[in-house]
Design a protein around this motif. Sequence first.
Motif, short mmCIF file in Angstrom:
data_model
loop_
_atom_site.label_atom_id
_atom_site.label_comp_id
_atom_site.label_asym_id
_atom_site.label_seq_id
_atom_site.Cartn_x
_atom_site.Cartn_y
_atom_site.Cartn_z
N THR A 25 -54.53 -50.34 -2.90
CA THR A 25 -53.29 -50.21 -2.14
C THR A 25 -52.80 -51.61 -1.81
O THR A 25 -53.55 -52.41 -1.24
N ILE A 26 -51.58 -51.89 -2.23
CA ILE A 26 -51.01 -53.20 -1.97
C ILE A 26 -49.80 -53.03 -1.06
O ILE A 26 -48.93 -52.20 -1.33
N ALA A 27 -49.77 -53.77 0.04
CA ALA A 27 -48.66 -53.65 0.98
C ALA A 27 -47.68 -54.80 0.79
O ALA A 27 -48.09 -55.93 0.55
N THR A 51 -41.85 -50.13 -8.34
CA THR A 51 -42.22 -48.71 -8.39
C THR A 51 -41.27 -47.88 -9.21
O THR A 51 -41.57 -46.74 -9.52
N GLY A 52 -40.12 -48.44 -9.60
CA GLY A 52 -39.11 -47.62 -10.27
C GLY A 52 -38.49 -46.69 -9.26
O GLY A 52 -38.64 -46.88 -8.06
N GLY A 83 -45.05 -45.83 -3.19
CA GLY A 83 -44.84 -45.53 -4.61
C GLY A 83 -46.01 -46.07 -5.41
O GLY A 83 -46.89 -46.73 -4.86
N THR A 84 -46.00 -45.79 -6.71
CA THR A 84 -47.05 -46.38 -7.53
C THR A 84 -46.43 -47.42 -8.45
O THR A 84 -45.28 -47.30 -8.86
N ILE A 137 -52.35 -48.30 -8.94
CA ILE A 137 -52.01 -49.20 -7.84
C ILE A 137 -50.92 -48.58 -6.98
O ILE A 137 -49.82 -48.28 -7.44
N ASN A 138 -51.27 -48.37 -5.72
CA ASN A 138 -50.32 -47.85 -4.74
C ASN A 138 -49.59 -48.99 -4.09
O ASN A 138 -50.22 -49.97 -3.70
#
Lengths: 741, 73
Positions: free
Chosen positions: A4-6, A23-24, A42-43, A50-51
Amino acid sequence: MNYTIALAGNPNSGKTTLFNELTGAKQHVGNWPGVTVDKKEGTYKKNKEINILDLPGTYSLSPYSAEEVIARDYIVKNRPDAVINIVDGTNIERNLYLTLQIIETSIPVVVAVNMMDEVEDSGIVINFEKLSEAFGIPVIPIVARKGKGLDKLMEAAVRVADDKTVPKELKIFDSNINTAIDAVYEVLTSDYNVSKRDAVEKDALNYWKAIKVVENDDIVTGELTNNQKPEIIAILGEAEKYADGDTEAKIADLRYKFITNLVSESVKKPKTHIETGSDKIDKILTNRFLAIPIFAIIMYIMFALTFSENLFFVEGLLSPGIWLAGVAETLWGYIGSGVDALVANTSPWVYSLVMDGIIEGLGAIIGFIPLVLVLYMLISFLEDCGYMARIAFVMDRIFRKFGLSGRSFIPLLMGFGCSVPATMATRTLDTEKDRTITTILTGFMPCGAKLPIFAMFVSTFFVDGSKTLITYSLYMLSIVVAIIVSLLLNKFVYKSKASNFVMELPKYRVPTLKSIGIHGWEKVKGFAVKAGTIIFISTIIIWALSNFNANSFNGVNAANNEDESIMAEMDESFLASVGNVVAPVFKPLGFGEWRPTVGVVTGWIAKEMVVVTLAQLYDEDVNLEYLEEFFSAYSEEELEELGFEDGVYDEEAAFDIYAEAVLWEGGDENALRTMKNDIKTDAAAYAYMAFNLLCMPCFAAVGAMKRELKTWKMTGAAIGVQMLTAYVVSFIIYNVGSLIF
Amino acid sequence: MTLNDLKTGQTGTVQSIGEKGPMRKRLMDMGVTPGTTIKVIKVAPLGDPIEVNIRGYELSLRKDEAKNIKIEI
């Protein structure tokens, strides 16, 4: 690996653009618990494992706004695998202030320096290696809106997450403050045994807490135990002595000093300031004399593009909003007649449930979608191009007096068109207080659907002359009431002095179509799903109440009705019984009879329904005989124009045409004569109009309110304020009016 | 003198920023710290708030807030 990346960064740093690029269009918009702040997830479109989570835009991690608390709690407590800190390269000093605070949390960080195209254009040269070395973390140049540098950025983010790279401990503070931080850290960690497995994370958390305690952070200080407090107060007292009595200021000062030094070593700025296009545009848009006329024109264009039926004064030219709404309604009409054919042979109540309940209920949602879409795309355009902040700048002086910010102007103005998109526009306001108050106030505005009520009552009651004046006075009433309610809420509920107005005025930028499109789509989706459910269910409930009574279920209706239907006429329905019970409440307002009461209730389906319902309920007035006589005065062409096919009078269509084409326009001065037995005086009629103007808006708007205010508790409180206001104002109008006239 | 006394186009150096509290913290977070150069860019059409340039970006604040910022030319 699942990571998970913020994303963290200042407002206007291009964070949302970066999020959209990574994320598109597939993103999930939820909300952070208990606050009116969007939570977007999003992914990564190139690696579904990867979130990516978009934290609210903040300038700092101080505990002074909901956004800041959310961002820091997430980083410190949820500890994402990595943080991408997006930095506006054209404004690097202030942006790095947040970077330092993120680094203090000892979490793997990558800095993305955005707007590199503008940086190069303005002659600024940034030494990325030096910055990277100073922080001990990757620093990557990107241009988010063109998608440049994003692969490298994500590679770096995954790498720091893999390696759990912790940033360097920066030498920001002086020895005095470091001593204090270390001492507080000792106190915080003395209470428990650090287990080996959690050692790294827990220590990082406590070290961060120690910095915050020294910084005088209200929230972290409030979490200290009673054992810890005395020792810590002593440490802080000692530290203050060496920081000119003000550690908090000293720390902010030292952080900025660190940045200034770093920037002077690693960023080269041109000696002379080049006047950019943005500067030139701003000189015109906020010019002393031109600002307000330009503002008025932009607001007019915005309103017209959404709601106008004669766009830019061209007769019959529809605005995109109204045109699309028409298309949607026509398409829905086709579907409706298709369904009609399918259910035509079922029992009357099933037919009515499908046609008057479900099709009507869904139609109400579909009709609003184009308005939400068009208005929201316009709003994101204003927001993204930087003009929204200037609106606040120009209007602040006026709105501050009422305890609001200049940004409240847009939702309130749009409320004159339709409360649904207007309510959704409150999301662009800066503080939770402003969002909540403005949401309540938009419900007071005389939206398009309230006009038929005014038209009918004004033509029925205020026959002699003053029609325009009466309608105009209702507009004024809504504005005056909004001001008073805002002042009262500020004073008694929020007990706040005027909110502060320390706000960045971002550079003007051309927004990308993609980001505007995504914004509009997000809003429509949120409205259709969240608000849609509420609209749909409440429409069905009112349908059931107005079409059934106790005899529906014991066979009496079925025996009496020619078609053996179990349904009841509206004047014998549950709704009429409810109206009878509730009616006495409205006695002090001058319309305490069941029929006007039922009118108010059906007005919540859609405000113009008040007129249709009253016409239905006063059926002594609007019977076939009356309609035939009324329409006999019209020529064939006039009849055709009103909606009769080929200009031929048609008994079956007569009621609908009378209600919607004649009463809505105030076209019958003798309308509803017997209504005057229930609403006896002009004062009572005005009170009735005022009540419908100010009370709870239609269910569609309530759905939008729930979406913005998040909880049922807040939504209920907001509706409570609207109801109470409507009651008090109508009470005053009726009683004072009765004394004078 | 305070930031309020500066005329449009004038530049000064921040000396101190009012009393402790959220307001001052916010100003400092936005980069208004002692020793920083601050320039008044313009006044809003209705006379308040004002727009200043600090650390290379534009910031707007009300005159009431500007009054608390001590300045030296």
